[in-house]
Design a protein around this motif. Sequence first.
Motif, PDB file in Angstrom:
ATOM      1  N   ARG A  40       0.834  -1.207   0.000  1.00  0.00           N
ATOM      2  CA  ARG A  40       0.000   0.000   0.000  1.00  0.00           C
ATOM      3  C   ARG A  40       0.867   1.254   0.000  1.00  0.00           C
ATOM      4  O   ARG A  40       0.542   2.250  -0.656  1.00  0.00           O
ATOM      5  N   ARG A  41       1.967   1.215   0.725  1.00  0.00           N
ATOM      6  CA  ARG A  41       2.853   2.372   0.817  1.00  0.00           C
ATOM      7  C   ARG A  41       3.461   2.746  -0.531  1.00  0.00           C
ATOM      8  O   ARG A  41       3.614   3.923  -0.857  1.00  0.00           O
ATOM      9  N   VAL A  42       3.824   1.743  -1.328  1.00  0.00           N
ATOM     10  CA  VAL A  42       4.549   2.021  -2.575  1.00  0.00           C
ATOM     11  C   VAL A  42       3.625   2.098  -3.793  1.00  0.00           C
ATOM     12  O   VAL A  42       4.119   2.263  -4.915  1.00  0.00           O
ATOM     13  N   LYS A  43       2.318   1.977  -3.575  1.00  0.00           N
ATOM     14  CA  LYS A  43       1.397   2.037  -4.712  1.00  0.00           C
ATOM     15  C   LYS A  43       1.584   3.351  -5.469  1.00  0.00           C
ATOM     16  O   LYS A  43       1.531   4.431  -4.894  1.00  0.00           O
ATOM     17  N   GLY A  44       1.830   3.249  -6.755  1.00  0.00           N
ATOM     18  CA  GLY A  44       2.070   4.431  -7.571  1.00  0.00           C
ATOM     19  C   GLY A  44       3.443   5.033  -7.381  1.00  0.00           C
ATOM     20  O   GLY A  44       3.749   6.080  -7.963  1.00  0.00           O
ATOM     21  N   GLN A  45       4.294   4.397  -6.589  1.00  0.00           N
ATOM     22  CA  GLN A  45       5.636   4.919  -6.295  1.00  0.00           C
ATOM     23  C   GLN A  45       6.700   3.866  -6.604  1.00  0.00           C
ATOM     24  O   GLN A  45       7.667   3.722  -5.860  1.00  0.00           O
ATOM     25  N   ILE A  46       6.519   3.127  -7.668  1.00  0.00           N
ATOM     26  CA  ILE A  46       7.487   2.103  -8.050  1.00  0.00           C
ATOM     27  C   ILE A  46       8.402   2.669  -9.138  1.00  0.00           C
ATOM     28  O   ILE A  46       7.919   3.122 -10.184  1.00  0.00           O
ATOM     29  N   HIS A  47       9.686   2.657  -8.873  1.00  0.00           N
ATOM     30  CA  HIS A  47      10.674   3.200  -9.815  1.00  0.00           C
ATOM     31  C   HIS A  47      11.512   2.047 -10.346  1.00  0.00           C
ATOM     32  O   HIS A  47      12.319   1.461  -9.621  1.00  0.00           O
ATOM     33  N   ALA A  48      11.291   1.718 -11.608  1.00  0.00           N
ATOM     34  CA  ALA A  48      11.997   0.592 -12.244  1.00  0.00           C
ATOM     35  C   ALA A  48      13.139   1.117 -13.105  1.00  0.00           C
ATOM     36  O   ALA A  48      12.973   2.079 -13.862  1.00  0.00           O
ATOM     37  N   ILE A  49      14.300   0.493 -12.972  1.00  0.00           N
ATOM     38  CA  ILE A  49      15.484   0.862 -13.746  1.00  0.00           C
ATOM     39  C   ILE A  49      16.038  -0.393 -14.402  1.00  0.00           C
ATOM     40  O   ILE A  49      16.295  -1.391 -13.720  1.00  0.00           O
ATOM     41  N   ASP A  50      16.223  -0.336 -15.703  1.00  0.00           N
ATOM     42  CA  ASP A  50      16.811  -1.457 -16.433  1.00  0.00           C
ATOM     43  C   ASP A  50      18.311  -1.200 -16.566  1.00  0.00           C
ATOM     44  O   ASP A  50      18.734  -0.193 -17.145  1.00  0.00           O
ATOM     45  N   LEU A  51      19.106  -2.087 -16.015  1.00  0.00           N
ATOM     46  CA  LEU A  51      20.568  -1.908 -15.949  1.00  0.00           C
ATOM     47  C   LEU A  51      21.264  -2.916 -16.861  1.00  0.00           C
ATOM     48  O   LEU A  51      20.740  -4.016 -17.101  1.00  0.00           O
ATOM     49  N   PRO A  52      22.484  -2.595 -17.266  1.00  0.00           N
ATOM     50  CA  PRO A  52      23.237  -3.560 -18.066  1.00  0.00           C
ATOM     51  C   PRO A  52      23.847  -4.680 -17.231  1.00  0.00           C
ATOM     52  O   PRO A  52      24.215  -5.724 -17.760  1.00  0.00           O
ATOM     53  N   ARG A  53      23.960  -4.452 -15.926  1.00  0.00           N
ATOM     54  CA  ARG A  53      24.593  -5.459 -15.061  1.00  0.00           C
ATOM     55  C   ARG A  53      24.155  -5.228 -13.615  1.00  0.00           C
ATOM     56  O   ARG A  53      23.486  -4.246 -13.314  1.00  0.00           O
ATOM     57  N   VAL A  54      24.576  -6.092 -12.740  1.00  0.00           N
ATOM     58  CA  VAL A  54      24.208  -6.040 -11.336  1.00  0.00           C
ATOM     59  C   VAL A  54      24.618  -4.703 -10.715  1.00  0.00           C
ATOM     60  O   VAL A  54      25.641  -4.127 -11.060  1.00  0.00           O
ATOM     61  N   SER A  55      23.803  -4.194  -9.789  1.00  0.00           N
ATOM     62  CA  SER A  55      24.098  -2.929  -9.123  1.00  0.00           C
ATOM     63  C   SER A  55      24.818  -3.186  -7.800  1.00  0.00           C
ATOM     64  O   SER A  55      24.772  -4.302  -7.259  1.00  0.00           O
ATOM     65  N   PRO A  56      25.470  -2.175  -7.220  1.00  0.00           N
ATOM     66  CA  PRO A  56      26.147  -2.364  -5.923  1.00  0.00           C
ATOM     67  C   PRO A  56      25.190  -2.840  -4.826  1.00  0.00           C
ATOM     68  O   PRO A  56      25.549  -3.696  -4.012  1.00  0.00           O
ATOM     69  N   LEU A  57      23.973  -2.276  -4.781  1.00  0.00           N
ATOM     70  CA  LEU A  57      23.044  -2.642  -3.720  1.00  0.00           C
ATOM     71  C   LEU A  57      22.509  -4.065  -3.892  1.00  0.00           C
ATOM     72  O   LEU A  57      22.072  -4.693  -2.927  1.00  0.00           O
ATOM     73  N   ALA A  58      22.554  -4.585  -5.124  1.00  0.00           N
ATOM     74  CA  ALA A  58      22.054  -5.933  -5.388  1.00  0.00           C
ATOM     75  C   ALA A  58      23.054  -7.018  -5.014  1.00  0.00           C
ATOM     76  O   ALA A  58      22.676  -8.181  -4.873  1.00  0.00           O
ATOM     77  N   VAL A  59      24.331  -6.642  -4.877  1.00  0.00           N
ATOM     78  CA  VAL A  59      25.359  -7.655  -4.618  1.00  0.00           C
ATOM     79  C   VAL A  59      25.040  -8.515  -3.389  1.00  0.00           C
ATOM     80  O   VAL A  59      25.114  -9.745  -3.451  1.00  0.00           O
ATOM     81  N   PRO A  60      24.656  -7.936  -2.220  1.00  0.00           N
ATOM     82  CA  PRO A  60      24.405  -8.788  -1.043  1.00  0.00           C
ATOM     83  C   PRO A  60      23.339  -9.854  -1.266  1.00  0.00           C
ATOM     84  O   PRO A  60      23.529 -11.013  -0.896  1.00  0.00           O
ATOM     85  N   VAL A  61      22.199  -9.499  -1.884  1.00  0.00           N
ATOM     86  CA  VAL A  61      21.160 -10.506  -2.062  1.00  0.00           C
ATOM     87  C   VAL A  61      21.549 -11.497  -3.156  1.00  0.00           C
ATOM     88  O   VAL A  61      21.200 -12.687  -3.078  1.00  0.00           O
ATOM     89  N   MET A  62      22.316 -11.065  -4.154  1.00  0.00           N
ATOM     90  CA  MET A  62      22.771 -11.995  -5.190  1.00  0.00           C
ATOM     91  C   MET A  62      23.715 -13.045  -4.602  1.00  0.00           C
ATOM     92  O   MET A  62      23.773 -14.185  -5.070  1.00  0.00           O
ATOM     93  N   LEU A  63      24.432 -12.676  -3.568  1.00  0.00           N
ATOM     94  CA  LEU A  63      25.340 -13.626  -2.924  1.00  0.00           C
ATOM     95  C   LEU A  63      24.589 -14.734  -2.180  1.00  0.00           C
ATOM     96  O   LEU A  63      25.179 -15.751  -1.822  1.00  0.00           O
ATOM     97  N   GLU A  64      23.288 -14.515  -1.925  1.00  0.00           N
ATOM     98  CA  GLU A  64      22.482 -15.539  -1.250  1.00  0.00           C
ATOM     99  C   GLU A  64      22.087 -16.670  -2.194  1.00  0.00           C
ATOM    100  O   GLU A  64      21.673 -17.734  -1.751  1.00  0.00           O
ATOM    101  N   ILE A  65      22.182 -16.444  -3.496  1.00  0.00           N
ATOM    102  CA  ILE A  65      21.709 -17.429  -4.469  1.00  0.00           C
ATOM    103  C   ILE A  65      22.581 -18.682  -4.437  1.00  0.00           C
ATOM    104  O   ILE A  65      23.809 -18.604  -4.571  1.00  0.00           O
TER     105      ILE A  65
END
Length: 851
Positions: free
Chosen positions: A797-822
């Motif tokens: 409910r909080r983010v309804k209408g407030q979703i910011h999508a970015i298409d990147l060519p590669r993994v982002s710095p903030l994504a590295v920690p969760v990608m390491l869980e895979i």
Amino acid sequence: MPKALLPDLFSRWFADRGWRARPHQLEMIEAARAGEDALLIAPTGGGKTLGGFLPSLISLADIAGEGPKRPHRLHTLYISPLKALSVDVARNLMIPVDELGLDIRIETRTGDTPPARRQRQRDKPPDILLTTPEQLALFCASPNARAWFADLQRIIVDEIHALAPQKRGDLLSLGLATLADWSPAARRAGLSATVSDEGGLARWLTPQSDAPRFARIVRGRDGPKPQIDILASRERIPWSGHSGRHAMAEVYEAIRSARLTLVFVNTRSQAEHTFQELWRLNDDGLAIALHHGSLAVEQRRKVEAAMASGKLKAVVCTSTLDLGIDWGDVDLVIQMGAPKGSARLIQRLGRSNHRLDEPSRALLAPTNRFEHLECEAARAAVAEGVLDGEPLRAGALDVLAQHMTGRACGEPVSADRLYAEVTAAAPYSALSRADFDRVLEFCSTGGYALDSYERFRRLIKNRDGLWQARNARVAQRHRMNVGTIIEAEMLAIVLSSPVRGGGGPRSGRRGDLPPSVLRTTPPAGGGRKTMRRRGRPLGEVEEWFIEQLTPGDTFVFGGEVLEFQGISENAALVSRSADPEPKVPSYQGGKFPLSTYLAKRVREIAHDPAQWHVLPEQVRDWLALQKEKSRLPQPDDLLVETFPKHGKFYLVCYPFEGRLAHQSLGMLLTRRLERMRLRPTGFVANEYALAVWGLRDMASADMDALFSEDMLGDDLDAWLAESPLMKRTFKNCAIISGLIERRLPGHEKTSRQVTFSADLIYDVLREHEQEHILLQAAWRDAATGLLDIRRLGEALRRVKGQIHAIDLPRVSPLAVPVMLEIGREPVYGEAQESILADAAEDLISEMLGDG
């Protein structure tokens, strides 16, 4: 406050020690004299326990002079969430009682109390009994309990904030409602240092018989602001992981410089790992102990005794030591990893310098980069006096079924009277008569889909129209299964010894006390034995972990490396080992969710560079790189990143709502992505982010539709219907309600027997009675607990209408920690750190590439 509130005997006692009764202690006396219930909120070390007991001691002082032949009547019932806390409070309470010269009988009653002493207490009640919620439930299910409690004058509920939001709190509230009928003159006092919902707890504490009532809220003055430092390690801060190995040398140095340190961790496996790492560094031979709930009770008591006598330098512990117990000489608390909530941090802080006028001192040791943000958020929350905590909620129906069966096992009771009693408990004050009658029908027949099975018929109506246990056997079995704590099935860990043949030589360089109490000897080596016999029990570990082992495998437990020998009579036989790379037992309990308040603060810190100055340089650089390569999450939006990697397509989002909510979101997102024909193949979650991957690019998806809140409707119902999670949740509800009994006279069912019975009943109810109360209870448990649906719904409910999508060519710095869980496997110690470090280097190299 008028000085007359404190009788001369007590005034002299305070004066002889150079003390003065604190205002909140006097107000507790005033509330008791006015016949009011009271909720005392006071900081740790502020005389909260004495404030709760002073009205009792004053009242008992008037009759104690009658001598030892005075009648045995229970005056005060004290209830705490921990057996150890009851024992500790009893010990501390005897100090003023002895110094005041009061002839008062004080005893404890827990699951560890011998049967002979329990019977003696039934025959001759003490003046003050210190016990647990489960023991009160047993009293409610016992004959003649009404007469035993007839003279009760005062009820004290300690650490009330920890009990009220849980099923144990539901059971306790129902027991208190019974006492309101049996002992109408008894007044109640609740004690806590950390209350976020004062009004809710003040209502929870007080019977809600006719109109809503609230206990008087009594507040103690705040003590000095705690001193909280965050360890900015000189070593490279990991992107992911929770071991804290990089900072362990600095943690050890902090222990060396303190008098006595409690090292808190959030899980039992973390406790084992941290203890091993500190031992590896312990060249000074410091007396370091380990304390968690799976260790044998004898081992825990040895640690507690060693702490009380000043023999220890540090104790690595879980939440088993974070409630109320006064260890005196503790002058430093270290929190390994983020505390997950400000209230929990304050509670643990209170174990340090347990005196009102001295500031508590804590060192937070983040185990990864995200946790640095969370620790800063927690420190700021404590500084501002902001408390979080679990919200109060409506009472659980499976707990209600247990209580109603118990009441009928104790004495015959009418449905009307029982309904009035139940709705006097705050969690059940809104319970409809129709739902009450459905629960009563369940207790008597099991429900219409099960009423042809005699074993589910537990209650019957007698000729007076009162409900009672069908027979003595039903009552006995109910009392054997009282309680709401359902843990994974455990196997005893038993140190075996060879029948013949010798072991490896034991080596010792730091004394000869047991390693699981004081780590003063390194683990012994030795070859494997083919013939062994049972020896000393070390504790318990989850059965599913042992099932993964084969003889010769090693694991860490109780601070020692153990080699698995085999299973004998429901026990895992082990011997000591010197294996440098053992496994660590995994426990399903003890994982705390990130609180909503801290999640919001983390989002605020992450998006605002002006707040980064408090963070280590490595963390600041990481966030700055995220800003350069992608975008920083905003406090009230949802950042969604998509990128390709190694022939797959990834979607990573950052709700910052905790692992449970993220796992639920992952389950529901994959269903929607399947319908969009984007062919998702997996997902992984941590406390801060969720990553989903698949065979088609997800950048083209309608993100507003993908993250729409309506996924919590039909999608959730359909997923739960197919999920084995519901069967596991149903099993717990069936056990708590008494439909399935684990303990029977002379034996205990195995986990397989319990699971088989629960699955069979679940399938029958799903097919023939989908509105059965246990199915409803299981759905609510899954939604509110295991899946955290309430929190996920609030986030969507909080983010309804407030979703910011970015298409990147590669993994982002903030994504590295969760990608390491895979694909990450649970690996112990240095091997785990090495695997994560190698994977991080690969991801970082990719992230820094041109694009």
